[in-house]
Write a protein that holds these residues in place. Sequence first.
Motif, short mmCIF file in Angstrom:
data_model
loop_
_atom_site.label_atom_id
_atom_site.label_comp_id
_atom_site.label_asym_id
_atom_site.label_seq_id
_atom_site.Cartn_x
_atom_site.Cartn_y
_atom_site.Cartn_z
N GLY A 141 48.94 -9.22 -16.40
CA GLY A 141 48.68 -10.65 -16.31
C GLY A 141 47.25 -10.98 -15.92
N VAL A 142 46.77 -10.42 -14.80
CA VAL A 142 45.42 -10.73 -14.32
C VAL A 142 44.38 -10.18 -15.28
N HIS A 143 44.60 -8.98 -15.81
CA HIS A 143 43.63 -8.39 -16.73
C HIS A 143 43.55 -9.19 -18.03
N ALA A 144 44.70 -9.68 -18.50
CA ALA A 144 44.69 -10.49 -19.73
C ALA A 144 43.92 -11.79 -19.51
N ALA A 145 44.08 -12.39 -18.33
CA ALA A 145 43.35 -13.63 -18.03
C ALA A 145 41.85 -13.37 -18.01
N LEU A 146 41.43 -12.25 -17.41
CA LEU A 146 40.00 -11.93 -17.38
C LEU A 146 39.49 -11.61 -18.78
N ALA A 147 40.28 -10.91 -19.57
CA ALA A 147 39.87 -10.61 -20.94
C ALA A 147 39.68 -11.89 -21.75
N ALA A 148 40.57 -12.88 -21.55
CA ALA A 148 40.41 -14.17 -22.23
C ALA A 148 39.14 -14.87 -21.78
N LEU A 149 38.83 -14.80 -20.49
CA LEU A 149 37.59 -15.40 -19.99
C LEU A 149 36.37 -14.71 -20.58
N ILE A 150 36.42 -13.39 -20.70
CA ILE A 150 35.30 -12.66 -21.30
C ILE A 150 35.09 -13.08 -22.74
N ALA A 151 36.20 -13.19 -23.50
CA ALA A 151 36.10 -13.63 -24.89
C ALA A 151 35.50 -15.04 -24.99
N LEU A 152 35.89 -15.92 -24.08
CA LEU A 152 35.35 -17.28 -24.07
C LEU A 152 33.86 -17.28 -23.77
N LEU A 153 33.43 -16.48 -22.81
CA LEU A 153 32.01 -16.42 -22.47
C LEU A 153 31.18 -15.85 -23.63
N TRP A 194 31.96 -16.04 -26.76
CA TRP A 194 31.96 -17.06 -27.83
C TRP A 194 30.93 -18.14 -27.54
N ARG A 195 30.81 -18.53 -26.28
CA ARG A 195 29.83 -19.56 -25.93
C ARG A 195 28.40 -19.05 -26.09
N ARG A 196 28.19 -17.75 -25.85
CA ARG A 196 26.84 -17.21 -25.98
C ARG A 196 26.42 -16.97 -27.41
N VAL A 197 27.35 -16.63 -28.27
CA VAL A 197 26.99 -16.24 -29.65
C VAL A 197 27.30 -17.31 -30.67
N ARG A 198 27.85 -18.45 -30.29
CA ARG A 198 28.19 -19.46 -31.29
C ARG A 198 26.94 -20.14 -31.84
N LEU A 199 25.81 -20.14 -31.07
CA LEU A 199 24.56 -20.69 -31.57
C LEU A 199 23.89 -19.65 -32.47
N PRO A 200 22.98 -20.09 -33.33
CA PRO A 200 22.26 -19.12 -34.15
C PRO A 200 21.58 -18.08 -33.29
N ARG A 201 21.49 -16.86 -33.80
CA ARG A 201 20.98 -15.75 -33.00
C ARG A 201 19.53 -15.93 -32.59
N GLY A 202 18.77 -16.67 -33.38
CA GLY A 202 17.38 -16.85 -33.04
C GLY A 202 17.11 -18.11 -32.24
N SER A 203 18.18 -18.80 -31.81
CA SER A 203 17.99 -20.07 -31.12
C SER A 203 17.28 -19.88 -29.79
#
Length: 369
Positions: free
Chosen positions: A332-344, A346-355
């Motif tokens: 349970g706790v590890h899955a929650a942290l894995a979801a948070l990692i995926a969200l972080l 996604w927020r970092r790479v959703r902009l163009p790579r050269g932005s």
Amino acid sequence: MLFRKALRRDLLNLAGIVFSTLFVIMVTTSLIRLLGRAAGGRVDTASVLPLIAFNAINVLPVLLVLTLYIAVLSALTRAYRDSEMVVWFASGQSLLSWIRPVLGFAAPFVVLVALVAFFVAPWANRQSSEYQQRFAQREDVSQVSAGQFRESVSANRVFFVESLDETENQVRNVFVTQRQGDSLVVVVSRGGQIERQENGDRFLVLEDGRRYDGGPGRLDFRLMEFERYGIRLESRATVLSDERSKIKSTLELFADPNPRNLAELLWRIGQPVSAVLVALLAIPLSAMNPRIGRSVNLFAALLLYVLYNNLMSVSQAWVAQERIGFGIGVWGVHAALAALIALLFWRRVRLPRGSLFARFALARPRSTG
């Protein structure tokens, strides 16, 4: 390839510094705690160093996980601060490209954490428990520390010995008080020794002393002088069972899946899993804002790790109390942290790579010529 070699070198240097610092802090704390217990007579002074070593092995998985987390976080934060990430993104690379070298560096940590958590730490806990049990099973006088009052096993006798020899069989200047019903017996002697009888009983044989018999409300004491006076030494039970899950091997936990054993198994499984997750978590958390400095970023990352570690402890306690099932608690706790990692990520790479590179370029002053 050049970036990865530089990253590996920085990670190794930082990991060595961080682990050495954490290990020294842990050893110092354990030494102070055990010396206090030894001064109070709860731990044998000769067992202090072995107990420190066993405690170091027990906490080694947590130290390694925290070392990995801080090393990755510090190395990537420095890359952002020195604008190396700008070059990385401008060359067409993504933040996701750091996952492979970071996991490659974390792999030995994960293997070592798993070996210690599943095999070495239970052995160390078992050895520590045996040391403490052997001290608890010693006879009354064997637990006496020179210059300190000590209570007997049955709590009706108090010993005071001024000095002991190296073998702890010869005592000098002994003071003993013993309560027998409503009467109080006080024995003082210049010295004595411990003798074993044929039936296995042990006696403290005092020499050249006096015995005073009296009691509450009595104004007179009866005095008796003696050349030899024997006091039978009480012994604890020869076997002290320790059913704690921490001292059981991993195979024993699987063989007896009661709630406490499952909770301990949950904690052991969580150590190598947490090593992988915190290494991945450090990658998106390392992105720093130059305007607020790196201290705020590091503080937030450590606060998140403390929260994650505490949630693992809460899950372990809930499994032991049968409030949640083992399947939910172990992931349970590890899955929650894995979801948070995926969200972080996604927020970092959703902009163009050269932005990020473009943002730094636009911030530079343009020439008016």
